[in-house]
Motif scaffolding. Structure first.
Motif, PDB file in Angstrom:
ATOM      1  N   GLY A 140      -1.782 -13.972  -5.062  1.00 55.20           N
ATOM      2  CA  GLY A 140      -1.367 -13.278  -6.287  1.00 55.20           C
ATOM      3  C   GLY A 140      -0.769 -12.388  -6.841  1.00 55.20           C
ATOM      4  O   GLY A 140      -1.424 -11.877  -8.444  1.00 55.20           O
ATOM      5  N   GLY A 141      -0.717 -11.109  -5.962  1.00 58.98           N
ATOM      6  CA  GLY A 141      -0.246 -10.043  -6.357  1.00 58.98           C
ATOM      7  C   GLY A 141      -0.142  -8.770  -5.269  1.00 58.98           C
ATOM      8  O   GLY A 141      -0.765  -9.434  -4.675  1.00 58.98           O
ATOM      9  N   ASP A 142       0.395  -7.432  -5.355  1.00 60.82           N
ATOM     10  CA  ASP A 142       0.422  -6.425  -5.340  1.00 60.82           C
ATOM     11  C   ASP A 142      -1.149  -5.953  -5.081  1.00 60.82           C
ATOM     12  O   ASP A 142      -1.665  -6.306  -5.665  1.00 60.82           O
ATOM     13  CB  ASP A 142       1.462  -5.172  -5.413  1.00 60.82           C
ATOM     14  CG  ASP A 142       2.573  -6.342  -4.735  1.00 60.82           C
ATOM     15  OD1 ASP A 142       3.088  -6.935  -4.320  1.00 60.82           O
ATOM     16  OD2 ASP A 142       4.040  -6.088  -5.902  1.00 60.82           O
ATOM     17  N   GLY A 143      -0.677  -4.818  -3.936  1.00 60.46           N
ATOM     18  CA  GLY A 143      -2.313  -3.435  -4.279  1.00 60.46           C
ATOM     19  C   GLY A 143      -3.082  -4.234  -2.829  1.00 60.46           C
ATOM     20  O   GLY A 143      -4.680  -3.475  -3.384  1.00 60.46           O
ATOM     21  N   VAL A 144      -2.892  -5.055  -2.233  1.00 57.35           N
ATOM     22  CA  VAL A 144      -4.240  -5.013  -1.379  1.00 57.35           C
ATOM     23  C   VAL A 144      -3.932  -5.076   0.035  1.00 57.35           C
ATOM     24  O   VAL A 144      -2.509  -5.475   0.424  1.00 57.35           O
ATOM     25  CB  VAL A 144      -4.214  -6.812  -1.803  1.00 57.35           C
ATOM     26  CG1 VAL A 144      -5.412  -7.358  -0.670  1.00 57.35           C
ATOM     27  CG2 VAL A 144      -4.505  -7.815  -3.113  1.00 57.35           C
ATOM     28  N   LEU A 145      -4.749  -4.403   0.282  1.00 59.19           N
ATOM     29  CA  LEU A 145      -4.669  -3.067   1.921  1.00 59.19           C
ATOM     30  C   LEU A 145      -5.083  -4.069   2.914  1.00 59.19           C
ATOM     31  O   LEU A 145      -6.638  -3.882   1.975  1.00 59.19           O
ATOM     32  CB  LEU A 145      -4.285  -2.024   0.929  1.00 59.19           C
ATOM     33  CG  LEU A 145      -3.696  -1.500   0.231  1.00 59.19           C
ATOM     34  CD1 LEU A 145      -4.070  -0.398   0.306  1.00 59.19           C
ATOM     35  CD2 LEU A 145      -2.177  -1.543  -0.309  1.00 59.19           C
ATOM     36  N   LEU A 146      -5.071  -3.941   3.940  1.00 61.92           N
ATOM     37  CA  LEU A 146      -5.667  -3.854   4.797  1.00 61.92           C
ATOM     38  C   LEU A 146      -6.380  -2.352   6.302  1.00 61.92           C
ATOM     39  O   LEU A 146      -4.495  -1.767   5.781  1.00 61.92           O
ATOM     40  CB  LEU A 146      -5.160  -4.913   6.558  1.00 61.92           C
ATOM     41  CG  LEU A 146      -6.185  -4.988   7.131  1.00 61.92           C
ATOM     42  CD1 LEU A 146      -7.180  -5.799   7.162  1.00 61.92           C
ATOM     43  CD2 LEU A 146      -5.100  -5.993   8.159  1.00 61.92           C
TER      44      LEU A 146
END
Length: 193
Positions: A71-77
């Motif tokens: 659904g989008g950017d800005g998701v970090l592991l």
């Protein structure tokens, strides 16, 4: 591993199913509509979503991260290889959220890590088994996922189901952006095939 069947004994699939269904029911009851809305709001309104999974929580964190990136950017592991939690959260604040998986056999310092993340103003969603409840004071939202099993190993089926619910809700909250992003994936996939 704790308790459970004798090594070499045939599996009691009926007992396994009953336990899994009970875990799932307890998890989703604990979540409820109000907490689901709280988590969804944090996931879709935050500048970044940092997903933290240490030890047994790593695979769960990786799966949630993969689902949310639809659904989008800005998701970090986090933490990335060679990084520390402190380095990952140095630039995070109240505009950000951390989803932290805290299942038993957590590393020493887990509570200090959560306290440190929360002290930066970062919103915290804590997901874990009953033994993590003592860390709920550092979380904006606490969701318990039972891991009881008839086997010697913990079961993470309720946590995987929770990930599905959270990601689906977050994606549904951004229907247009999600469809556009996934259409872009399809274009790249056709090009690479």
């Amino acid at each position: 591993p704790v308790g459970g069947a004798t090594p070499g004994a045939s599996a009691d699939l009926s007992a396994h199913l009953v336990r899994e269904v009970e875990n799932l029911r307890r998890c989703l009851d604990a979540l409820g509509p109000e907490r689901l809305e709280q988590v969804t709001s944090l996931l879709v309104r935050s500048r970044t979503v940092s997903v933290v999974g240490l030890r047994n929580g790593y695979a769960l964190a990786l799966h949630l991260r993969e689902q949310l990136t639809q659904g989008g950017d800005g998701v970090l592991l986090v933490p990335q290889p060679g990084q520390t939690i402190a380095e990952e959260f140095a630039e995070r604040d109240a505009r950000d959220v951390a989803v932290v998986f805290g299942f038993r056999r957590r590393p020493a310092g887990f509570g200090r890590m959560l306290a440190g993340i929360a002290a930066r103003g970062v919103h915290v969603v804590l997901i874990g088994d009953l033994s993590a409840r003592r860390y709920a004071e550092f979380a904006d939202v606490w969701v318990e996922c039972p891991i009881d099993s008839v086997s010697p190993l913990d079961s993470y089926a309720s946590a995987m189901s929770l990930i599905n619910v959270l990601a689906a809700n977050a994606l549904a909250a951004r229907t247009r952006e999600t469809r556009t992003r996934i259409a872009g994936f399809d274009i790249v996939e056709v090009t690479l095939s």
